[in-house]
Design an enzyme around this catalytic site. Sequence first.
Site, PDB file in Angstrom:
ATOM      1  N   ARG A 227       0.869  -1.245   0.050  1.00 41.51           N
ATOM      2  CA  ARG A 227       0.089   0.056  -0.049  1.00 41.51           C
ATOM      3  C   ARG A 227       0.970   1.277  -0.043  1.00 41.51           C
ATOM      4  O   ARG A 227       1.956   1.173   0.622  1.00 41.51           O
ATOM      5  CB  ARG A 227      -0.854   0.138   1.372  1.00 41.51           C
ATOM      6  CG  ARG A 227      -1.825  -1.301   1.391  1.00 41.51           C
ATOM      7  CD  ARG A 227      -2.943  -1.052   0.472  1.00 41.51           C
ATOM      8  NE  ARG A 227      -3.873  -2.319   0.618  1.00 41.51           N
ATOM      9  CZ  ARG A 227      -4.880  -2.221   1.522  1.00 41.51           C
ATOM     10  NH1 ARG A 227      -5.104  -1.014   2.069  1.00 41.51           N
ATOM     11  NH2 ARG A 227      -5.545  -3.079   1.430  1.00 41.51           N
ATOM     12  N   HIS A 275       0.165   1.235 -10.089  1.00 36.95           N
ATOM     13  CA  HIS A 275      -0.625   0.145  -9.507  1.00 36.95           C
ATOM     14  C   HIS A 275      -0.995  -0.976 -10.389  1.00 36.95           C
ATOM     15  O   HIS A 275      -2.199  -1.174 -10.552  1.00 36.95           O
ATOM     16  CB  HIS A 275      -1.862   0.783  -8.871  1.00 36.95           C
ATOM     17  CG  HIS A 275      -2.419  -0.043  -7.726  1.00 36.95           C
ATOM     18  ND1 HIS A 275      -2.802   0.380  -6.514  1.00 36.95           N
ATOM     19  CD2 HIS A 275      -2.419  -1.303  -7.590  1.00 36.95           C
ATOM     20  CE1 HIS A 275      -3.422  -0.405  -5.757  1.00 36.95           C
ATOM     21  NE2 HIS A 275      -2.998  -1.551  -6.486  1.00 36.95           N
TER      22      HIS A 275
END
Length: 312
Positions: A227, A275
């Site tokens: 994250r 991502h």
Amino acid sequence: MTLLIEADREAGFLDWQRCFREAAPDLKIRWWADPEVDPAEVLYVFCYAPEPGRLSRFPNLRLICSASVGVDNIVTDGTWPTHVPLVRMGCSETAQRMSDYVAWACLSINLNLPRIALAQRTRTWDKVTALRTIPETRVGILGMGNLGAKAAQSLRDFGFSTAGWSRTRKSLPGIESFVGSEELQPFLQRADILVCLLPGTPETVRFLSEDRLARLPVGAGLVNVGRGSHVDVEALTAALDSGHLSGAVLDVFETEPLAADDPLWGHPKVVVTSHLASTASRESRARYAASVIAAFERGDDVPNRFDPVRGY
Ligand code: NDP
């Protein structure tokens, strides 16, 4: 048995329906906002970001299957029915894609990819030498869950000297296991490349702090695929600028998309990816969800269940 599909909203529904029809021919596949669906008939939901309050309106809901590994969009809704099992995406393709990315990222750090890319852009003949060979490189993986364990095994098979850190001890052949805060120091000290695959919990926010980055060996590299919130970006940038760290490959960011003017894009020691480390195909995710529903129907334990107490 009705399965309601929210993932990818209306634009993705027909394709999800095709995938689920192949994977689970006995299920009735319906669109999330279909006005003709009676909430009482909904037994299963496959979702990514349901609107708050909606999941609690299905009185006979048996299981929620998340279309992604992260379930924040579901559990941040204070009304989600916590008595209903919530299963995180755990298909093998997600883990395979992640381990492919992690292997590429470790090799990119050893080969100083940003410098190679710059040389090509500027048409400069720059004979970059790899920082370390694979057998010389000690990789440490923070988080040895579905993704971390698979990545660790693939790095081990490449010949990296591989270790993992987790809450509970793992016994994977050829992979050293470190556990808890007392074993974090020796784990970090041996990590020429640190790969972060922790989950997002209150304990892991800013886990990669100035102090922890300082405990890595001089010249170490960082791969963050967990994250964005795991990294103190200011501390990371300072460690790269001082030369303590040699490079970083970053796939996740606190705010996504990463702003066009964010200095990380142009940092000479950083590779930024959008991502993209691991998104499995709809076919693979539908097969996984169908297998979880089948296990539930048989009365077997469902895998990969989100635990609200642990937070992952
Ligand atoms: P899991 O929940 O399967 O594994 C989490 C691991 O972290 C476990 O090994 C767990 O230990 C360990 N852990 C959790 N808290 C602590 C703690 N406080 N101290 C030490 N160890 C801890 O997660 P996944 O492998 O499925 O996912 C990992 C990450 O990857 C997530 O953050 C997810 O969002 C991210 N991800 C990123 C993608 C991308 O494209 N960049 C795609 C998919 C996921 P134990 O085993 O002992 O419980």
